[in-house]
Design an enzyme around this catalytic site. Structure first.
Site, PDB file in Angstrom:
ATOM      1  N   ASP A 312       0.842  -1.193   0.000  1.00 62.51           N
ATOM      2  CA  ASP A 312       0.000   0.000   0.000  1.00 62.51           C
ATOM      3  C   ASP A 312       0.884   1.253   0.000  1.00 62.51           C
ATOM      4  O   ASP A 312       1.872   1.326   0.742  1.00 62.51           O
ATOM      5  CB  ASP A 312      -0.888  -0.040   1.243  1.00 62.51           C
ATOM      6  CG  ASP A 312      -1.881   1.097   1.299  1.00 62.51           C
ATOM      7  OD1 ASP A 312      -2.762   1.152   0.427  1.00 62.51           O
ATOM      8  OD2 ASP A 312      -1.779   1.930   2.227  1.00 62.51           O
ATOM      9  N   GLU A 347       1.514  -0.383  -5.095  1.00 69.08           N
ATOM     10  CA  GLU A 347       0.601   0.718  -5.376  1.00 69.08           C
ATOM     11  C   GLU A 347       1.532   1.920  -5.538  1.00 69.08           C
ATOM     12  O   GLU A 347       2.038   2.460  -4.542  1.00 69.08           O
ATOM     13  CB  GLU A 347      -0.376   0.938  -4.223  1.00 69.08           C
ATOM     14  CG  GLU A 347      -1.358   2.055  -4.498  1.00 69.08           C
ATOM     15  CD  GLU A 347      -2.290   2.347  -3.333  1.00 69.08           C
ATOM     16  OE1 GLU A 347      -3.468   2.663  -3.587  1.00 69.08           O
ATOM     17  OE2 GLU A 347      -1.844   2.273  -2.165  1.00 69.08           O
TER      18      GLU A 347
END
Length: 586
Positions: A312, A347
């Site tokens: 993330d 990401e």
């Protein structure tokens, strides 16, 4: 390091370079026993006789309390071991966590001393570019599943249920990507609103499994992974190595802040850097941060059998403080024998300066490609160009070059669901308690003539056709593809595009109301993709043609009115028609 038994003693070690004293706290019911620890360089150590597996423990640290200079020592605060792998209960957001001198032993969950963990048999990940990654919120995915036993719903173990595995096999899922299953704490504004975090992107320490999602701890995760492996399905964990739930300077003292606040990145004036939008940012220029990250990844691979990781806000991992494509963490992962062959997915952005880094991660990493999502949505909404769509379907060579590292997706956990993308022109986030201010305002969505649910057969038919066009584009694309659980059968969140705080029917998948025809269509698309053996190289040479058969020109590619195109290659023909709402290989 994680407590471990060796010889005749259980050994404890925790890092706290600036503490003046540190105590190991052992709990027997509500009774706390404190054991003074000894300094060993930047660490503090203690060894106790016997095998203490199953014992509940934490730490307390003393030293200067001066938050303005980054010193947050408060012996009243029970601190979670950064290396903890299991906790005895979930985290609880409470104002006392941030109040100096207020004891938090009744609030902060103790960790559990682990028994000796078996090393799982090494397995090479089997995911290929023609496979499908399936993003799952473990709790929301199984809470309403009629075949999963009531007591198992909402847990990691539910993913091993035969009904769940049968559904995954129907879709030719190559890997499940589990949204965070490590323990998190609610953001402090949620409890007063009667809400709780449903996604888990607010961890406190990196390895401790959430006792609600994984009540059986490491063994439950390991057994579930083994069951999925038996079915030929890889398991990817979505991990948060960009911030922690200790938040900004108004947040609590739960672990790192009370032990070693240098885990967080600070500006020259001492302020916390907030490249995450969550109040703090882990400092990957600090070797101790990278070491704990590597230890965490190794733990999940060697003790649980995990095949890979999605990171993330991964740009944070390469900051020091600016983004470096040659950041040390990349080389350290690549050099680690337990990690070098794992699936690694970035990401590739954060909200800090220069945070958008799509295409700049290492050559063996995959990257979430939001440009695929946006350009595909624009084309089918009617205001995108055929050129942009073709570039995305052909592997986004403008970003990745000839060998595609793109994870192509139409929707993910954040933003509109796929069905809501064609049913809502604007977000409807009022249930989040922020007067609809949260969540992105631009979703590149459309409503086909009616906002939200409609019984108009024309609207219903138009939405069904648009969903099939979007899905056809995804399954026809070069690269690795990802589908969020439930999008294959039309799940809706009622237009909420930021359902992180909706641990309820808004985000739980309603299996009873699934669109079976759409689900079967997606299964057919997945089967066709498997048969075609789509890879990460676009089939060349070939000829790009207009719908009338003439070769495409630059003007055709750039004209928003261009209805579609065909690409004829040796392996088949890719057809796209906006008028007929069709996309796919023939």
């Amino acid at each position: 390091m994680t407590p471990h038994f060796a010889g005749t003693h259980t050994h404890f070690r925790v890092r706290s370079p600036k503490a003046s004293a540190l105590w190991l706290c052992l709990f027997d019911g509500e009774t706390e026993q404190r054991v003074a620890m000894s300094r060993d360089g930047d660490d503090w150590v203690a060894s106790l006789s016997g095998d203490l597996a199953g014992m509940r423990y934490g730490y307390r640290a003393d030293g200067e309390w001066n938050p303005a200079t980054g010193l947050w020592f408060d012996p009243a605060k029970l601190l979670v071991d950064p290396h903890a792998t299991e906790l005895d209960r979930r985290f609880l957001a409470d104002p006392r966590l941030a109040q100096y001198g207020v004891d938090t032993a009744g609030i902060v969950p103790p960790a559990i001393v682990p028994a000796r963990q078996p090393r799982v048999r090494r397995r090479t990940p089997s995911l290929t570019p023609c496979s499908l990654i399936y993003e799952i919120n473990v709790r929301g995915f199984t809470m309403l599943h009629p075949d999963v036993p009531q007591g198992q719903r909402g847990t990691v173990a539910a993913l091993a249920h035969p009904a769940i595995i049968a559904h995954l096999k129907k879709l030719h899922v190559g890997a499940v990507e589990l949204m965070p299953i490590t323990a998190w704490i609610d953001e402090r504004h949620l409890p007063p609103l009667g809400l709780s975090n449903a996604w888990g992107y607010n961890p406190v320490v990196p390895m401790a499994l959430d006792p609600g999602l994984c009540p059986g701890g490491v063994a439950e995760l390991r057994d579930t992974v083994a069951a999925l492996h038996t079915a030929g399905i890889d398991v990817i964990l979505d991990l948060v190595f960009n911030h922690t739930g200790e938040s900004d300077i108004h947040g609590g003292v739960l672990s790192f802040r009370g032990l070693d606040n240098a885990f967080y990145a600070h500006a020259p004036d001492g302020r916390l850097i907030n490249d995450t939008g969550c109040g703090n940012t882990l400092d990957f220029a600090n070797p101790a941060v990278r070491a704990l990250t590597l230890t965490s990844l190794r733990h999940f691979v060697t003790h649980c059998g995990i095949d890979g990781f999605r990171f993330d806000l991964a740009s944070v991992m390469a900051r020091s403080p600016g983004f470096l494509p040659t950041a040390p963490i990349f080389a350290e992962i690549a050099a680690d024998p337990d990690l070098a062959d794992r699936i690694l997915i970035a990401e590739p952005w954060d909200i800090g300066p220069g945070g958008y880094q799509l295409g700049l991660f290492p050559a063996n990493w995959l990257e979430w490609n939001d440009r695929f999502r946006d350009d595909v949505r624009r084309f089918w909404r009617g205001d995108g160009t055929a050129g942009a769509l073709a570039t995305r379907l052909a592997g986004s060579s403008d970003v990745f070059g000839k060998t595609c590292r793109s994870v192509n997706f139409l929707a993910a956990h954040d933003g509109f669901t796929l069905a809501d993308t064609v049913a809502y022109a604007t977000k409807h986030n009022h249930a989040n308690g922020e007067d609809n201010r949260d969540g992105h305002d631009e979703n590149l969505s459309w409503n086909c003539g009616a906002e939200g649910p409609s019984d108009d057969p024309v609207v219903i038919a138009r939405r069904a056709a648009d969903l099939r066009a979007l899905l056809g584009s995804l399954f026809a694309s070069t690269g690795t593809i990802m589908l969020t659980a439930g999008d294959e059968f039309g799940r809706s969140q009622g237009g909420n595009n930021n359902a992180y705080a909706q641990d309820n029917a808004i985000s739980w998948i309603d299996w009873a109301r699934r669109d079976q025809a759409l689900e079967d269509h997606v299964a057919d698309l997945a089967e066709a993709r498997q048969q075609r053996r789509t890879g990460n190289l676009f089939p060349e040479p070939g000829i790009w043609c207009r719908p009338d058969g003439a070769e495409m020109t630059v003007a055709d590619w750039e004209n928003p009115a261009t209805d579609g195109f065909a690409y004829a290659a040796a392996g088949g023909t890719l057809l796209v028609s906006r008028h007929r709402r069709e996309a796919g290989w023939r």
